[in-house]
Structures are given as C-alpha cells and as structure tokens.
Design an enzyme around this catalytic site. Sequence first.
Site, short mmCIF file in Angstrom:
data_model
loop_
_atom_site.label_atom_id
_atom_site.label_comp_id
_atom_site.label_asym_id
_atom_site.label_seq_id
_atom_site.Cartn_x
_atom_site.Cartn_y
_atom_site.Cartn_z
N GLU A 31 -4.92 1.60 2.45
CA GLU A 31 -5.02 0.39 3.26
C GLU A 31 -5.22 0.73 4.72
O GLU A 31 -5.90 0.02 5.45
CB GLU A 31 -3.75 -0.45 3.09
N GLU A 32 -4.60 1.85 5.16
CA GLU A 32 -4.57 2.13 6.60
C GLU A 32 -5.92 2.55 7.18
O GLU A 32 -6.19 2.27 8.33
CB GLU A 32 -3.54 3.24 6.90
N ASP A 46 6.30 0.59 6.80
CA ASP A 46 4.86 0.35 6.58
C ASP A 46 4.29 1.47 5.74
O ASP A 46 3.89 2.49 6.29
CB ASP A 46 4.15 0.25 7.92
N HIS A 70 0.82 -1.21 0.00
CA HIS A 70 0.00 0.00 0.00
C HIS A 70 0.86 1.26 0.00
O HIS A 70 1.84 1.36 0.74
CB HIS A 70 -1.02 0.00 1.14
N HIS A 99 3.47 2.76 12.61
CA HIS A 99 2.57 3.91 12.79
C HIS A 99 3.12 4.98 13.74
O HIS A 99 2.36 5.63 14.45
CB HIS A 99 1.20 3.45 13.33
N ASP A 104 3.41 -6.46 3.08
CA ASP A 104 3.01 -5.43 4.05
C ASP A 104 3.31 -5.91 5.47
O ASP A 104 2.49 -5.75 6.37
CB ASP A 104 1.52 -5.10 3.88
ZN LIG Z 1 0.73 -1.59 6.25
#
Ligand SMILES: [Zn+2]
Length: 468
Positions: A338-339, A304, A292, A435, A366
């Site tokens: 995606e998130e 990520d 993503h 994140h 991912d």
């Molecule tokens: Zn991810």
Amino acid sequence: LKHIAFKILCILSLSVLPIFSPNIFAQSNKDSNIGEDIKVANQFVRSALTERKGYHLLKELTDIGPRLSGSENSLRAIMWAKKKMEEAGFDKVWLQPVMVPHWIRGNIEQTEIVKSKLFKNRKLSIATLGGSVGTGKNGITAEVLEVKNFDELKALGNKVKGKIIFMSRPLDPGIIETFRGYGEAVDQRVFGAVEAAKQGAIGVMIRSITTKYDNVPHTGVMIYNDTIPKIPAVALGYQDADFVSNALKRDPHLEVNIKLNCKTLPDSQSYNLIGELTGTEFPDQVIVVGGHSDSWDKGVGANDDGTGIIQSMEVLDLFKRLDIRPKRTIRCVFFINEENGSKGALKYGKYAKDAPEKTLAAIEADAGSGTPRGFSIDADSTTIAKFRSWLPILRKSSIDWVEKGGSGEDVGQIKNAIARIGYVPDPQRYFDYHHSDNDRFSIIHPREFELGSAAMAILVYMIDRQGL
Ligand SMILES: [Zn+2]
C-alpha cells in the site's frame, strides 16, 4: 502517480466528515432482534478487552521488524501471519502472488551543513524519502533555498538552478482533522523532487509531515517523472527544519551536503495474504476486512498498519472465540505494498472483479489504533441508511457515527463491492508516529486498539446477519 493522487483524494474525502452524527437515537431499527444483537456486540467487546489476543499478536508481528515491500522481513511477516491464521482455525488461508517494487534505504543517509561561518559541521536529522535516488559517494553539496509551496518555487525561476530546495510548510496544526492537514502538506513530499528538478535543482529537503514537535524524521513515498531529472529527496526532523529556517536567515549562503546510498532493485515476488471463515448459507457473498501488511522501514509499522491487519485477523478470531458461524463468507485480507505502489490492492481488486462471488462490503483499517469513532462509507444512500440504523449496536464499541465518505487505498480497488468502508479511529495522534521511528509497539494502547477489533467485528456481524 494514479494511486498517489487517489490516496490524496481519499484522505481529503475522509477528512470532511462531521465528527458527530445528528441524533442517532432518532434512527429506527426495524430488526426485532436488536436485543440479541446488542448482547452479541457486548460479548465481542468483552472478549476483545479481556483476552487482548490481537494486542499480543501485534507484539509478535512488530518483533519481526519493519516490513517494507520487497524486503525479506515483509515476507517473514506474511508467513508468520499465515501460520497464525492456520492455528486460529480459519476455514481457508491462502497467498495471492503479487510483484512489488523493491527500494532499499541503504546504510548511508547523512546531511550536514558543510560551509558556513556560524553553522559549519552541524548535522541534520534526516530520513531518505521512499523511492529516492542516491547521491553518489561524495554526496551533493549546494546552497539552500527555502520555499513554502510550489508557487514560491516557480517565482524563484532560474535562481533554483544548482541549489537544494527546502520545502518547509508544516502540517497545519490548527486543522482538527489531522488527515486533512496531512493531505494539504503532502504534495511537498510526493511531488517536491519533480517540481524542483524542473527548474534545475539538484536535491530536495522537506519538513517532516508530522503533528509532533520532535526531531524524528518521517519518511513516505515520493515519485519521479521519467522525462525530468531524478534528484535525491530527504525529510528533515521538524526541529531541524526550524533550525535550517533560522540558520538561513542569518547565513543565506550556507551550504549543505547530502549523502545517500539508497537504490531501487528489480521488482520482487510478494503476496497478499487471505484468510476466511466460509459462510454456511451464502458462501459466495463475501465481507472483506483488511489492512496493509507492508510498512515503512522506519519504526516497525505498529500503528501503520500492523494495527489494521491484526485487528482484521482478530475480527475473524472473535467469531471463532464466540463460536458464531457466519452465514456469509468473512475474509481478512493483508494487502501488500500500500505504501509505495498499491500492487496488492490492484491484484485483489482484479481477483474480486473476475471471481464468481459477490463482495457485499469491504472494510479497511488503516487509520491507526485510536479509540473507535466512526465508519466512512462509500455506497448509495439506501445502503448507508441501513448501516446507520445499526448505530445503537455499534455504539457498544464506542462508534459514534456512520457517514458517507471515502474508504481507503486498498478496499478502494474493490470497485464492485456494494459498500467500501473506512474504519475511523480517533486521528489526533496518528501523524505523531506515521512513517517514523516513533511507530513502535509501545505507542499502542491495548484498550483503544482492541475496541477497534470489536467495532469492526460488530459491523461485520450485522452485515452477515442482515445482508446488504
Ligand atoms: Zn497505512
């Protein structure tokens, strides 16, 4: 809600995989070209490790900055990548329009203990959770009640009214599969605000879901339910979560103020980015490899999922570098959103369903930039046996196992693929960065990263040679 529940399921199914596959050398490989295949596998590995092209591209991508869906940066990154695919000489490069949610963090995210004899004026390290409502100018101020789970919350009954709920259960560090540990803790982040608001709470703080003992807060998606009041939600740095927990033991009536000016804007135009090498013999048999392109807005999404998209692009580039013309079409897909919505995956899944082509396999990268470990495959047992017979070749990139299991949030939407596959690198450090501001280019190890590109290139090569 659906996609979040699905994601948790995927994470859980991925995590029950055994680490080692039993006696892989017992597998027979019927392909008489195994010597040739091993030679090509070694060339993929050598090219990836010596040229490090993906690693350098990842540096350029992360220099653009974070790429949250709907942001200008996310569009800048997509256009940058489109240009890189064109420069690499892919046969086709195109954009697939997708409308995405557009949430902005704003420039105010502050939390402070404002009433307490012992701890007054102590500021806390926080990150607003993605999708949260703001607090208004003066913020919200209330006493704090700590709970470890939703059962403890329910047991508090009416006492929750007017309070800020602090959900403090950590990611269990004793679980070796970190994705399972994450799956067991993430309900607090995703559903905490709804559950607390049902009982009249005015705000929520959660302990960051992380494997790292530092004070960097980790954001991530949270959701609301339209029939329940929407209350603000933040994550505390792990060390400050410990601090609040201890402070509450000494002063249970301390009060905290939370000030946030995040907000949700109307949905915004974005795109999936697709590049392909068109097959010479079976162009309508497609092998997808992707990740993503969006990231959270803390850090720059190097791990990520800058890693996954750049590795996917490098899979095609490795074919070009080794001058291998694929028989089947190899396509890299940069899914958007995606998130916090999976709108890109839904769009591509629908496209794959309606297109006259056939998706043989769809591989998702991912799970970070660690050393390759295995492939988790969602397919029937005959197909999985075929993948497993390629282990002697896959091992050249340090892949150890091929097992039945979940694939990923994005390729999971390509429901008519014969095989949906999750690429699984070593997961021990993944949630240190996830994140948060820790997710920077500097945490990427070039050799481990590049082996991921090679591992997926070898798998794609074998599918291309033998079909499914
Ligand atoms: Zn991810």
